[in-house]
Design an enzyme around this catalytic site. Structure first.
Site: not given
Length: 494
Positions: A390, A409
């Protein structure tokens, strides 16, 4: 030996070589007139080639007794005169071949025993192609180069009394640094008695520093010296550990996305050629990004961010109990009922002292916008770890050298460019940059499926070959090399 003997020996060598090539490629059509493993009870050239390759393959980290080599050796003495032994030998050779092929494709170690909480592998997905990936082929070639250096005697450590050595200075260690960097091809000049640290050597040091993830300033300090003095045997070991991990996760696809955790990088490949590369931020040491292989299938523009329990417990609930509602509102944090994501809750209407992160009946979301923790886009490959790629509003993180800073992440330096590349795989520009920007300005979430799903490999490579052909080494930021070494040592102990 007479000329006839030389010719027969030469002919046998060629036969064994051709058989070995045929075995490695799984193609026996070029070995006429022989059975697979035995001919009149004797080993065929193909069998000899297979056994020789297996015995000499230094990339197999497991104890090679698993292949039953001692039993094969004893049976081969009996097979020419014992029919039962020949049948048993045939089966033993087939088992050894099958197991070796498996180990070349998947690795010989069980990753879930070494990293039970940090690796995800879908073997069904991998069965689609067990051919070596570009990354694996490169590492195998690099291993040969460094094993050759070992064979030639390796290198001597650089003995230094300085703390920092800069260009233009004189020091007795200069000659040793030249000799050391000459061996690995970083230095192309003459290894002589000149003790002045000149510009040619400084450029060589910069190349060496870049290959080891250091600041490429040409200054020889403690970190550069530590990497210079790492024995070549340890570098060979690093390459072998990483080759094993590559076999767990990669396959022979030519279009793929790879994130290398210790290198803090991500690259998109098409037809095995890099088309886009960028820096990344990965999981902190206490919340490591997992190793996994999956398929990226869709992206989300203007994503909502869902707060994990740790953030709810450590950040959001304390602010709610302190009635710091405006602070959360400025960040775009809203609460919705766990059973109805469309029903928002007035933060002021709830007695938050009654709840902790486990019992709270609400989900906390952050609305899309420039402050969103996921940035403007996220890339999804649903997995059991709930990790994905992301954007981030914290662009100031990327210039740092140590970027193990996320909760697991992977944050991307150039996510919009990645979105553009993934959504236009054939150059049709169905998603032009203008369209992307217009969609982002709406601040409404939009899920976009990929026309062509892309395999994604999240790897932990502390030794690898980059797209320029340079062999790179990186610090073992999560201690995974050390853990694999410990596992191998325990496995070999009596």
């Amino acid at each position: 030996m007479g000329k006839g003997g030389v010719k027969r020996r030469h002919s046998l060598f060629l036969t064994v070589l051709l058989a070995g090539m045929a075995w490695a490629n799984g193609d026996l059509s070029d070995v006429p007139g022989t059975s697979r493993w035995l001919d009149s009870g004797a080993l065929t050239p193909e069998a000899q080639a297979m056994l020789n390759t297996l015995r000499t393959d230094t990339t197999i980290l497991c104890d090679k007794r698993r292949y039953g080599l001692a039993r094969i050796e004893s049976l081969s003495q009996l097979a020419p005169v014992d029919e039962a032994a020949a049948r048993t030998l045939e089966a033993a050779l087939q088992r050894a071949s099958d197991l070796y092929r498996h180990d070349l494709a998947y690795g010989c170690l069980d990753p879930l025993k070494i990293y039970p909480e940090h690796v995800g592998i879908d073997f069904k997905e991998k069965n689609a192609s067990c051919a070596p990936n570009l990354l694996l082929r490169r590492s195998l070639e690099a291993l040969k180069r460094y094993e050759t250096i070992v064979y030639k005697g390796g290198w001597k450590p650089v003995e230094a009394r300085f703390y920092l050595l800069k260009e233009g200075e004189n020091d007795p260690a200069v000659a040793a640094i030249k000799a050391r960097l000459k061996i690995t091809g970083d230095y192309n000049g003459t290894v002589d008695a000149n003790l002045t640290y000149g510009p040619g050597l400084a450029e060589a040091v910069k190349r060496f520093q870049a290959r080891h993830g250091l600041k490429s300033d040409g200054i020889v300090g403690p970190n550069t010296l530590r990497w210079l003095n790492e024995p070549v045997e340890r570098k060979v070991e690093r390459l072998k550990l990483n080759i094993e991990r590559l076999r767990w996760l990669t396959n022979g696809v030519k279009d793929f996305l790879v994130a290398n955790i210790p290198d803090y990088s991500l690259t998109l490949y098409r037809d095995e050629a890099p088309v886009l590369s960028m820096r990344t931020v990965v999981g902190r040491r206490d919340r490591p990004t997992p190793m996994l292989a999956d398929t990226l299938t869709y992206a989300v523009l203007n994503p909502y961010w869902r707060a994990p329990k740790t953030i709810v417990e450590e950040d959001i609930l304390p602010k709610l109990r302190a009635k710091r509602f405006d602070e959360l509102a400025l960040k775009g944090i809203v609460a919705v009922r766990a059973d109805d994501a469309n029903a928002t809750v007035d933060l002021r209407s709830v007695d938050w002292r009654r709840y902790d992160a486990e019992s709270v009946p609400f989900v906390f979301l952050q609305k899309p916008g420039p402050l969103n923790y996921l940035g403007l886009v996220k890339f999804m490959f649903p997995n059991g770890f709930d990790v994905y790629l992301h954007d981030t509003p914290h662009d100031d993180y990327f210039p740092r050298r140590d970027r193990a800073m996320s909760s697991g992440c992977i944050r991307l330096e150039r996510p919009i460019e990645l979105f553009y590349a993934l959504m236009n795989p054939e150059g049709d520009e169905g998603w032009r940059y203008k369209r992307i920007v217009e969609e982002l300005l709406t601040r409404r979430p939009k899920e976009v499926g990929l026309k062509r799903p892309v395999p994604v490999f999240i790897l932990y490579l502390t030794a690898f070959v980059d797209d320029e052909g340079r062999v790179n080494f990186r610090p073992d930021i999560y201690g995974y090399d050390a853990r694999m070494r410990d596992f191998l040592n325990e496995d070999e102990s009596p």
